[in-house]
Design an enzyme around this catalytic site. Structure first.
Site, PDB file in Angstrom:
ATOM      1  N   GLU A  25       0.824  -1.222   0.000  1.00 14.76           N
ATOM      2  CA  GLU A  25       0.000   0.000   0.000  1.00 14.76           C
ATOM      3  C   GLU A  25       0.854   1.267   0.000  1.00 14.76           C
ATOM      4  OE1 GLU A  25      -1.552   1.901   3.447  1.00 14.76           O
ATOM      5  OE2 GLU A  25      -1.281   0.090   4.666  1.00 14.76           O
ATOM      6  N   LYS A 159      -3.377  -1.704  16.049  1.00 17.95           N
ATOM      7  CA  LYS A 159      -2.890  -0.839  17.128  1.00 17.95           C
ATOM      8  C   LYS A 159      -3.985  -0.578  18.122  1.00 17.95           C
ATOM      9  CE  LYS A 159       0.382   2.184  14.857  1.00 17.95           C
ATOM     10  NZ  LYS A 159       0.185   2.187  13.408  1.00 17.95           N
TER      11      LYS A 159
HETATM   12  N1  PSU Z   1      -2.981   1.489  10.784  1.00 17.66           N
HETATM   13  C1  PSU Z   1      -1.658   1.484  10.964  1.00 17.66           C
HETATM   14  N2  PSU Z   1      -0.866   2.072  10.027  1.00 17.66           N
HETATM   15  C2  PSU Z   1      -1.376   2.661   8.908  1.00 17.66           C
HETATM   16  C3  PSU Z   1      -2.783   2.653   8.734  1.00 17.66           C
HETATM   17  C4  PSU Z   1      -3.542   2.050   9.675  1.00 17.66           C
HETATM   18  O1  PSU Z   1      -1.187   0.947  11.940  1.00 17.66           O
HETATM   19  O2  PSU Z   1      -0.624   3.195   8.081  1.00 17.66           O
HETATM   20  C5  PSU Z   1      -3.384   3.257   7.483  1.00 17.66           C
HETATM   21  C6  PSU Z   1      -3.718   2.141   6.457  1.00 17.66           C
HETATM   22  O3  PSU Z   1      -3.519   2.642   5.160  1.00 17.66           O
HETATM   23  C7  PSU Z   1      -5.194   1.902   6.707  1.00 17.66           C
HETATM   24  C8  PSU Z   1      -5.671   3.292   7.019  1.00 17.66           C
HETATM   25  O4  PSU Z   1      -5.871   1.343   5.622  1.00 17.66           O
HETATM   26  O5  PSU Z   1      -4.630   3.874   7.794  1.00 17.66           O
HETATM   27  C9  PSU Z   1      -6.965   3.282   7.770  1.00 17.66           C
HETATM   28  O6  PSU Z   1      -7.483   4.561   7.811  1.00 17.66           O
HETATM   29  P1  PSU Z   1      -8.989   4.786   8.347  1.00 17.66           P
HETATM   30  O7  PSU Z   1      -8.945   4.445   9.799  1.00 17.66           O
HETATM   31  O8  PSU Z   1      -9.248   6.249   8.091  1.00 17.66           O
HETATM   32  O9  PSU Z   1      -9.865   3.900   7.541  1.00 17.66           O
END
Ligand code: PSU
Ligand code: MN
Length: 305
Positions: A25, A159
């Site tokens: 990604e 996390k």
């Molecule tokens: N969690 C992590 N590192 C990240 C992300 C999430 O520990 O880099 C990033 C990923 O790209 C994930 C996105 O798909 O954040 C999720 O964002 P949201 O909670 O806005 O859907």
């Protein structure tokens, strides 16, 4: 549809030869790590994938196309660019039509990977149900994607900026398998364990490839979360990191951070409050996931028939 997809030479050749491919990604590059560590890590992760006999495909939105595999110049430009949009499922049409730069989240990377015929995707952590979601309804689109798009996602768990328990409940409701790779509990990203037990524990990449093949052969849609704990030597003490996460959550609430800004804000705060220690852990766990993910991609290519 083809006009929106563009393959790097390396990925194109891999597709022609039937080599295993690993999707990567780009939100982690633009929103997850600072320059130049982001570009350096992306390159090192790609090298790890190659060293295990698979081909890396870093995915991003550039010039009105979903790029499946970036050239070195594209990676450098992307990792250094200002104002890259965070792109999840809802954003894809708009960003392609307006030819803006877009960093694909787990959800959007899964979509692109499936369109490109890639079955395996390596990342750091997935999005999930945020703490307090019973009021904010902040639930990542990653979870819905895992329920409907046929790509297995290797990560280091979730996390504790998230509500890990509710995230697992959501995935259970949606029929998404969560597999512990040599672990009984869902790893908590910076630390190897959490209090949340998993239903499936596997010990080899082949077992994961076989369970995915059986699921997909049945026509059961969706992916899986393959949870691979951070290496022992890179793990952080869970009380230390959880304390910091609590502080970051409090600040986000005070500042009224909402929507797609929440995750990048929390990740940035954690990095700041750990004085960069979290960044080192993050880099180490992504590389470790690349090792396991590449092996799974190789096994998936073998059992494809
Ligand atoms: N969690 C992590 N590192 C990240 C992300 C999430 O520990 O880099 C990033 C990923 O790209 C994930 C996105 O798909 O954040 C999720 O964002 P949201 O909670 O806005 O859907
Ligand atoms: Mn959200």
């Amino acid at each position: 549809m083809e006009k929106y997809l563009s393959y790097s030479q390396e990925v194109l050749e891999a597709k022609e030869k039937g080599l295993p491919i690993v999707a990567l990604e780009s939100t982690i590059i633009s929103h997850g790590m600072p320059y130049p560590q982001n570009v350096q890590t992306a390159r090192e992760v790609e090298e790890i994938v190659r060293s295990y006999g698979a081909v890396p495909a870093t995915i991003a939105i550039i010039d009105g196309q979903l790029k499946i595999g970036l050239t070195d110049e594209e990676l450098e430009m992307f990792g250094n660019a200002e104002g890259v949009a965070k792109a999840s499922r809802r954003d894809l049409g708009y960003l392609l039509a307006t030819k803006k730069l877009g960093a694909t989240t787990v959800a959007a990377t899964m979509i692109a990977a499936e369109l490109a015929g890639i079955e395996l995707f390596v990342t750091g952590g997935i999005g999930g149900v945020h703490r307090g979601a019973e009021k904010t309804m902040d639930i990542s689109a990653d979870l819905e994607e895992l329920a409907q798009t046929n790509v297995a996602v290797v990560c280091a768990g979730a996390k504790s900026i998230l509500d890990i328990g509710l995230t697992l409940e959501y995935l259970e409701t949606k029929g998404v398998p969560v597999v512990g790779y040599n672990t009984d509990t869902l790893p908590a990203f910076y630390s190897r364990e959490s209090e949340f037990g998993l239903n499936i524990k596997v010990e080899t990449p082949e077992e994961i490839a076989d369970m995915m093949r059986a699921k997909w052969d049945l026509g059961l849609k969706g992916g899986a979360v393959v949870a691979n704990p951070i290496p022992v030597e890179d793990a952080m003490e869970s009380s230390f990191i959880n304390n910091i996460i609590e502080k970051a959550l409090k600040e986000a609430e005070e500042k009224g951070i909402a929507g797609k800004e929440v995750t990048p804000f929390l990740l940035g705060k954690v990095k700041e409050l750990t004085e960069g220690k979290s960044l080192e852990a993050n880099i180490a766990l992504v590389k470790n996931n690349a090792v396991v993910g590449s092996q799974i991609a190789v096994a998936l290519q073998k059992n494809k028939k």
